[in-house]
Scaffold this motif. Structure first.
Motif, short mmCIF file in Angstrom:
data_model
loop_
_atom_site.label_atom_id
_atom_site.label_comp_id
_atom_site.label_asym_id
_atom_site.label_seq_id
_atom_site.Cartn_x
_atom_site.Cartn_y
_atom_site.Cartn_z
N PHE A 1 -2.36 -9.43 -8.88
CA PHE A 1 -2.48 -7.99 -9.13
C PHE A 1 -3.96 -7.64 -9.08
O PHE A 1 -4.75 -8.22 -9.84
CB PHE A 1 -1.99 -7.63 -10.54
N VAL A 2 -4.32 -6.72 -8.21
CA VAL A 2 -5.74 -6.38 -8.10
C VAL A 2 -5.91 -4.86 -8.05
O VAL A 2 -4.94 -4.12 -7.86
CB VAL A 2 -6.36 -7.01 -6.83
N ALA A 3 -7.17 -4.42 -8.19
CA ALA A 3 -7.44 -2.98 -8.24
C ALA A 3 -7.95 -2.43 -6.90
O ALA A 3 -8.00 -1.22 -6.72
CB ALA A 3 -8.44 -2.69 -9.34
N GLY A 4 -8.34 -3.30 -5.99
CA GLY A 4 -8.92 -2.79 -4.74
C GLY A 4 -8.54 -3.62 -3.54
O GLY A 4 -8.02 -4.72 -3.64
N ALA A 5 -8.86 -3.05 -2.36
CA ALA A 5 -8.55 -3.72 -1.10
C ALA A 5 -9.61 -4.77 -0.77
O ALA A 5 -10.74 -4.67 -1.23
CB ALA A 5 -8.49 -2.69 0.02
N VAL A 6 -9.21 -5.77 -0.01
CA VAL A 6 -10.18 -6.68 0.60
C VAL A 6 -10.23 -6.38 2.10
O VAL A 6 -11.28 -6.30 2.70
CB VAL A 6 -9.79 -8.16 0.41
N GLU A 7 -9.04 -6.23 2.65
CA GLU A 7 -8.92 -6.11 4.11
C GLU A 7 -8.51 -4.70 4.54
O GLU A 7 -7.75 -4.54 5.49
CB GLU A 7 -7.93 -7.14 4.63
N GLY A 8 -8.98 -3.68 3.84
CA GLY A 8 -8.69 -2.31 4.27
C GLY A 8 -7.41 -1.79 3.62
O GLY A 8 -6.49 -2.55 3.31
N GLY A 9 -7.39 -0.46 3.43
CA GLY A 9 -6.32 0.16 2.63
C GLY A 9 -4.98 0.27 3.33
O GLY A 9 -3.94 0.40 2.67
N SER A 10 -4.96 0.19 4.66
CA SER A 10 -3.71 0.52 5.35
C SER A 10 -2.61 -0.51 5.12
O SER A 10 -1.44 -0.20 5.28
CB SER A 10 -3.97 0.67 6.85
N THR A 11 -2.96 -1.73 4.73
CA THR A 11 -1.91 -2.72 4.50
C THR A 11 -1.79 -3.11 3.02
O THR A 11 -1.33 -4.20 2.70
CB THR A 11 -2.15 -4.01 5.34
N LEU A 12 -2.20 -2.20 2.14
CA LEU A 12 -2.11 -2.50 0.70
C LEU A 12 -0.72 -2.19 0.17
O LEU A 12 -0.18 -1.11 0.41
CB LEU A 12 -3.11 -1.64 -0.07
N PHE A 13 -0.16 -3.10 -0.59
CA PHE A 13 1.09 -2.85 -1.32
C PHE A 13 0.72 -2.29 -2.68
O PHE A 13 0.04 -2.96 -3.47
CB PHE A 13 1.85 -4.16 -1.57
N GLU A 14 1.20 -1.09 -2.96
CA GLU A 14 0.90 -0.49 -4.25
C GLU A 14 2.02 -0.85 -5.21
O GLU A 14 3.19 -0.79 -4.84
CB GLU A 14 0.86 1.02 -4.04
N PRO B 40 -15.00 3.42 -2.68
CA PRO B 40 -15.48 3.64 -4.04
C PRO B 40 -16.05 2.35 -4.61
O PRO B 40 -15.51 1.27 -4.38
CB PRO B 40 -14.23 4.07 -4.81
N ARG B 41 -17.15 2.46 -5.36
CA ARG B 41 -17.79 1.26 -5.89
C ARG B 41 -17.03 0.67 -7.08
O ARG B 41 -17.09 -0.54 -7.31
CB ARG B 41 -19.21 1.57 -6.35
N GLU B 42 -16.39 1.55 -7.80
CA GLU B 42 -15.88 1.16 -9.12
C GLU B 42 -15.00 -0.11 -9.14
O GLU B 42 -15.28 -1.03 -9.91
CB GLU B 42 -15.15 2.36 -9.73
N PRO B 43 -13.98 -0.21 -8.26
CA PRO B 43 -13.15 -1.43 -8.34
C PRO B 43 -13.92 -2.69 -7.96
O PRO B 43 -13.44 -3.80 -8.19
CB PRO B 43 -12.03 -1.18 -7.32
N TYR B 44 -15.10 -2.51 -7.37
CA TYR B 44 -15.84 -3.67 -6.86
C TYR B 44 -17.06 -4.02 -7.71
O TYR B 44 -17.89 -4.82 -7.32
CB TYR B 44 -16.25 -3.43 -5.41
#
Ligand code: 4AD
Ligand code: MG
Length: 442
Positions: free
Chosen positions: A169-182, A389-393
């Motif tokens: 479970f994570v708060a941000g993307a590593v490889e771009g937002g288009s393939t993120l499972f929310e 956004p910087r916050e999750p990182y």
């Protein structure tokens, strides 16, 4: 209750002339009222068992005659050499059925059921995946897969890498937002991880050499021969290393996987129809490096439409790798094509110090990795230029604030490597329960 004898050992000639007790499942039966030939299956192979009424008695003979495919049985007898297909068979003295199959619900996977299935053979087998696992092709694939996993662990452990786990479970993307499972997370939003990398970088100053094999998740909407929504990701991270150092590990890892398959799974690969000469070549020959710009030129030369700055998708990689004899590294992608963590090349910051390893025979990308942006100012610039956004990182930026060092790593799609080395047509052949945009069952 421990099982003592295995069909594989019988076939290897270890028990010639001995009385053994075999345990397994009925693969097929045929015969007459006096003699029956029952092919028994266990995880190590299949063996013909010869059952004679005058030896086993009426009750045992009739029970075995009625045993349906996939009934589990314990069967004892003498191992005999034969001229028939397998080289050995069992002359049965006694047997009993442990788990019978209900005649009202016979084993559903049959030639005729496959050919008559409404949705076609592929969907039928996916619906019955839990039973399909027992069939020869899948069993071989799972053994090959196990060897690949073992080879990854051995490679890294032999070189003092520490196995390390990151959250899923994570708060941000590593490889771009288009393939993120929310995923809903107690009134907030969380995501399923796409990669272990960012959390591995946090431990890089602690462990310096680390690796994992873990599932990663990508909401890939399109169904292709090489995409799963849940795949197994072997990743490594190493301190005091640049792009070339990381590539060397990627190359040695893949070559040592090929070597392990030659040593442990030649028989399975041959039975799947794989040309072992190819695998030897993948184990023994070094992997060339080409720059992204050269690849684009090659593709354009082949009449493929591609603009400088585009990432290479599968259709392009397929064309590019068709003529490769061994995997090739593609390096120096344009900065605009890659996520913020890739380090711009100090010699020409239009490019990043990264690599993809493309497998031959049209399989394409199996590894993605490179050198990381490791100073605070550089990472902030990269994050801002992507409008991320910087916050999750913040935790990730902190790694640079407190003693940043050059470092890098890669991720290897284990299922893709299994597909390529086994010669599978589709990635889903390599994983027990494949997940894609249309299927989460069984
Ligand atoms: O190239 P990718 O996206 O790179 C990363 O995730 C980096 N963060 C890894 C790192 O540097 N630690 O993914 C790495 C590899 C790909 O080369 C591919 O083999 C596999 O993961 N992969 C997939 N395999 C199956 N199904 C998918 N949907 C995949 N997406 C990536
Ligand atoms: Mg990639």
């Amino acid at each position: 209750m421990t099982k003592e004898f295995w069909i594989g050992d019988v076939l290897a000639g270890s028990h010639d002339g001995l009385e053994v007790e075999l345990r397994g499942w009925v693969y097929r039966t045929r015969g007459s009222n006096k003699i029956r030939f029952l092919v028994l299956r266990d995880s190590t192979g299949t063996l013909q068992c010869v059952i004679k009424r005058d030896i086993v008695g009426d009750e045992c003979f009739d029970n075995l005659s009625d045993a349906l495919i996939e009934s589990s049985i314990i069967i004892s007898g003498e191992v005999k050499k034969t001229d028939r297909e397998h080289g050995y068979e069992l002359e049965v003295h006694s047997a009993n059925i442990v788990g019978p199959v209900n005649p009202d619900r016979p084993f559903p996977i049959t030639e005729s059921a496959m050919s008559e299935a409404d949705g076609g053979e592929t969907e039928f087998l996916l619906d019955n995946r839990h039973l399909y696992l027992r069939t020869g092709r899948m069993t071989k694939m799972l053994k090959i897969r196990s060897t690949v996993f073992g080879a990854v662990h051995s490679y890294f452990r032999d070189r003092e890498f520490i196995e390390y786990q990151a959250p899923n479970f994570v708060a941000g993307a590593v490889e771009g937002g288009s393939t993120l499972f929310e995923v809903p997370y107690f009134g907030k939003k969380a995501y399923l991880t796409q990669s272990w990398q960012l959390y591995a970088e946090a431990a890089m100053p602690a462990l310096e050499r680390l690796y994992t094999i873990a599932p990663s998740f990508r909401a890939e909407k399109s169904r292709t021969r090489r995409h799963l929504t849940e795949f197994w990701h072997a990743e490594m991270e190493i301190a005091w290393a640049g792009n070339e150092d990381v590539m060397k590990h990627g190359e040695s890892l893949v070559r040592s996987i090929a070597r392990s398959l030659i040593d442990e799974r030649e028989q399975e690969l041959l039975e799947l129809g794989r040309d072992m000469e190819l695998i030897h070549n993948y184990a023994d020959t070094s992997y060339p490096r080409i720059r992204y710009d050269e690849a684009v030129e090659t593709l354009q030369g082949k009449g493929i439409e591609i603009e400088w700055g585009q990432d290479l998708d599968y259709s392009k990689e397929k064309v590019l790798t068709q003529d490769f004899e061994v995997p090739h590294f593609l390096t120096h992608y344009p900065r605009v094509a890659k996520p913020f963590y890739h380090r711009p090349d100090p010699e020409d910051p239009k490019y990043v110090l990264c690599h993809d390893l493309l497998a031959p025979e049209g399989y394409g990308e199996i590894i993605g990795g490179g050198e990381r942006t490791w100073s605070e100012s550089e990472i902030l610039e990269r994050i801002d230029e992507e409008d991320t956004p910087r916050e999750p990182y913040e935790f990730y930026i902190d790694v640079r604030r407190y003693g940043g060092v050059p470092h890098g790593g890669f991720g290897m799609g284990v299922d893709r490597v299994c597909a390529w080395l086994s010669g599978a047509d589709h990635i889903r052949e390599t994983i027990p329960f494949p997940r894609d945009s249309r299927r989460v069952t069984p």
